[in-house]
Design a protein around this motif. Sequence first.
Motif, short mmCIF file in Angstrom:
data_model
loop_
_atom_site.label_atom_id
_atom_site.label_comp_id
_atom_site.label_asym_id
_atom_site.label_seq_id
_atom_site.Cartn_x
_atom_site.Cartn_y
_atom_site.Cartn_z
N LYS A 99 0.83 -1.29 0.02
CA LYS A 99 -0.16 0.03 -0.01
C LYS A 99 0.96 1.31 -0.22
CE LYS A 99 -2.05 -1.30 3.56
NZ LYS A 99 -3.11 -1.49 4.81
N GLU A 103 -0.88 5.91 3.16
CA GLU A 103 -1.80 5.03 3.93
C GLU A 103 -1.06 4.00 4.84
OE1 GLU A 103 -4.02 2.67 1.16
OE2 GLU A 103 -4.22 4.24 -0.52
N ALA A 281 -9.02 2.09 -2.64
CA ALA A 281 -7.94 2.36 -1.38
C ALA A 281 -7.63 0.83 -1.08
CB ALA A 281 -8.70 2.76 -0.27
N ASN A 282 -6.20 0.59 -0.79
CA ASN A 282 -5.75 -0.59 -0.57
C ASN A 282 -5.80 -1.51 -1.88
OD1 ASN A 282 -3.92 -1.98 1.30
ND2 ASN A 282 -5.55 -3.00 2.15
N SER A 289 -14.68 -3.18 1.43
CA SER A 289 -14.43 -2.22 0.25
C SER A 289 -16.02 -2.44 -0.51
CB SER A 289 -13.49 -2.86 -0.83
OG SER A 289 -13.44 -2.21 -1.92
N THR A 325 -0.77 6.30 -5.63
CA THR A 325 -2.06 6.23 -4.89
C THR A 325 -2.56 4.95 -4.71
OG1 THR A 325 -3.56 7.17 -6.69
CG2 THR A 325 -2.53 8.66 -5.31
#
Length: 482
Positions: A99, A103, A281-282, A289, A325
């Motif tokens: 990641k 984060e 994200a991740n 999620s 990102t």
Amino acid sequence: MTTPDDYPAIRMYIAGTWCEGGAGATVPVVNPATEEVLGHVPLATTADLDRAAEAAAAGFALWRDTPIAERTAILHHAADLLVSRADRVGRTMTREQGKPLREAVGEAGRVAGALRWDADDARRAYGRVIPTESGTLLSVRRQPIGPVAAFTPWNFPAGSPMRKIAAALSAGCSLVIKASEETPGTAVELVRCFEDAGLPAGVLNLVFGEPAEVSAHLIAHPATRLIAFTGSVPVGKLLAAAAGAEMKPSLMELGGHAPVIVCADADPVTAARRAAAAKFANAGQVCTSPSRFLVHESIVEEFTEEFVRAAEAVVVGDGLDQGVTMGPLANERRLSAMEALTADAVAKGAKIRTGGERLDRAGYFFAPTVLTDVAEDAALMSDEPFGPLAPIVAFRELDEALRIANSLPYGLAAYGFTRSAATAERLTREFEAGILSLNHCGGSTHEAPSGGVKSSGYGREGGPEGLDAYLVTKRVSHLLTD
């Protein structure tokens, strides 16, 4: 970029001592962004596991009788150490899990907050005195359940272990935790914070090993009083069955396949931006999620266009590189799963609006992917992707969207977007999920409980409810005598 010299030496921690596995067996730890070997993780033997369980039993006898003020002080000290080491912990996490560094550092800071919350909340784990007949004192006491066997996954290398560690230690329990062999360095860094804070030997023990063998041995061990697990539904069912056979309680935080319902009155652009940020994200490797996007037909194209723009703006790469990102997936198995789910959806009529393939470079990278016109019988609509795949499906009536949302055996998280208070209340009543976010896709917070319904598990982590599994309720009736 860093070098392998920055990666911590991986050892187990048993009875206050760092050690190798008794048989000397190890497996490699691989950086998913580069496929380089970072180090090797030792595998426990049954003798190692026995030592860890026995250490936890001895540690429990000491820790449960330690005054709450002393326990809290040690835990707060560990949290302070974790904050001061967040950059180092985050860098270790990024190297072994992938990641983005920002984060990872943020995760380290958040779990320090969770530890502080649980440590303070344990001071409010009150019992009560019940009025009864004269000459009798009737009370209810809440006491730690005993040594805990905890098992955690790789996707949140600090967050998942700390949820177990913080709650168990705050309640007065000891534990043996088996962290993931894919992300062991972060677990080592966490345990070092507790060691350096003065936690007594035996109260916290860290092991690694072959998952099925470790879980079977620790669950059956006479010292173990509670099983705590975060992971997939199939594995959770196996562990819960094993715990049930031993008549031991368990806490199960299992997978999901979170639906998102975007109603006709919602702002499609805002909804798409917030949903996409959470989806990628991740790299989508989050049990909560958002993973099934049900959008009203009147706004579905506007929502999709904005979602695609957000997906194409994601910068994929090594999490240690500036500006990245979204990092890689955890391993080759996840890449193969993404390819299979995408191919099945396309074969059943879905259109790829962006992405849809692994990236041609070293590491386990898959492009952020948006699919439309996904058939309800596509595997992607029933199998948790645990990756950066976003299927978008149009609906006409809210009844239809809720039917699809609730059609699976999972019930961890759900999301809804609407401007109507009445519709929001209906979503609150009718979504079959333990966690619901309306008009945003917020993550877990240590002040409030998280957990699932149906096959997504039972028990809660976080909030005042987070200590419940680690405490037993004892009724005491005391006949007073001269």
